[in-house]
Enzyme design. Structure first.
Site, PDB file in Angstrom:
ATOM      1  N   GLY A  70      66.242 -42.954 -40.811  1.00 51.12           N
ATOM      2  CA  GLY A  70      66.958 -42.344 -39.703  1.00 51.12           C
ATOM      3  C   GLY A  70      66.030 -41.846 -38.621  1.00 51.12           C
ATOM      4  CB  SER A  71      66.838 -39.833 -35.709  1.00 54.43           C
ATOM      5  OG  SER A  71      67.333 -38.615 -36.224  1.00 54.43           O
ATOM      6  CB  SER A  72      62.326 -37.674 -34.861  1.00 54.08           C
ATOM      7  OG  SER A  72      63.204 -37.400 -33.779  1.00 54.08           O
ATOM      8  N   GLY A  73      65.109 -36.440 -36.487  1.00 56.81           N
ATOM      9  CA  GLY A  73      65.827 -35.231 -36.898  1.00 56.81           C
ATOM     10  C   GLY A  73      65.741 -34.975 -38.394  1.00 56.81           C
ATOM     11  CD1 TRP A  74      65.367 -38.056 -43.209  1.00 56.74           C
ATOM     12  CD2 TRP A  74      63.594 -36.774 -43.638  1.00 56.74           C
ATOM     13  NE1 TRP A  74      65.166 -38.070 -44.567  1.00 56.74           N
ATOM     14  CE2 TRP A  74      64.075 -37.280 -44.853  1.00 56.74           C
ATOM     15  CE3 TRP A  74      62.489 -35.928 -43.662  1.00 56.74           C
ATOM     16  CZ2 TRP A  74      63.487 -36.988 -46.078  1.00 56.74           C
ATOM     17  CZ3 TRP A  74      61.902 -35.631 -44.884  1.00 56.74           C
ATOM     18  CH2 TRP A  74      62.414 -36.161 -46.072  1.00 56.74           C
TER      19      TRP A  74
END
Length: 151
Positions: A70-74
């Protein structure tokens, strides 16, 4: 030789990312884990509907998984688990990426990666696992139930 006997002898060597040493029950995912939209930080539960561990709580477990997706929001979602008291006890993952490394760092749990054998294939959910990230070691002592309740 039974699986429990093999597990009691298993020592994996790798690279510690976040220092510390803990012992606890393993929770193994054969699939990568999404942070944003894949976990509920308030409960420490995997909420990605098609994930093999959908509905399973990782709080207080040694989370063994291939890595982040997924995104860097992980990393932000896993940091939230630390802030809410729902974080895994430790992380052991196979694929070192910047998002997985940052997630481990902000979660502040002992983390080992880049192991000499595949932890996802060698560790089973329920095994008693010692994560010694200071020395880059993951030691599997055997099934959690037997380790906690000797017969």
């Amino acid at each position: 030789m039974t699986g429990a006997t093999r597990a009691q002898q298993l020592v994996l060597r790798g690279r510690g990312i976040v220092p510390g040493r803990v012992e606890g029950e393993a929770l193994v995912s054969h699939e990568t884990i999404s942070g944003w939209g894949g976990i509920d930080p308030a409960t420490g539960t995997i909420i990605e509907r098609r994930h093999e561990l959908y509905g399973v709580c990782f709080t207080g477990k040694v989370l063994v998984f291939p890595g982040a997706k997924g995104s860097s929001g992980w990393s932000g979602f896993f940091q939230s688990t630390r802030l809410m008291g729902t974080a895994p006890l430790a992380m052991v993952f196979t694929n070192l990426t910047t998002k997985a490394a940052l997630g481990a760092i902000v979660t502040r749990v002992p983390t080992v990666t880049e192991l000499d054998d595949d932890p996802v294939a060698r560790i089973a959910t329920g095994d008693l696992v010692e994560v010694d990230a200071d020395n880059g070691l993951v030691v599997v002592h055997g099934p959690w139930s037997q380790a906690c309740h000797p017969q």
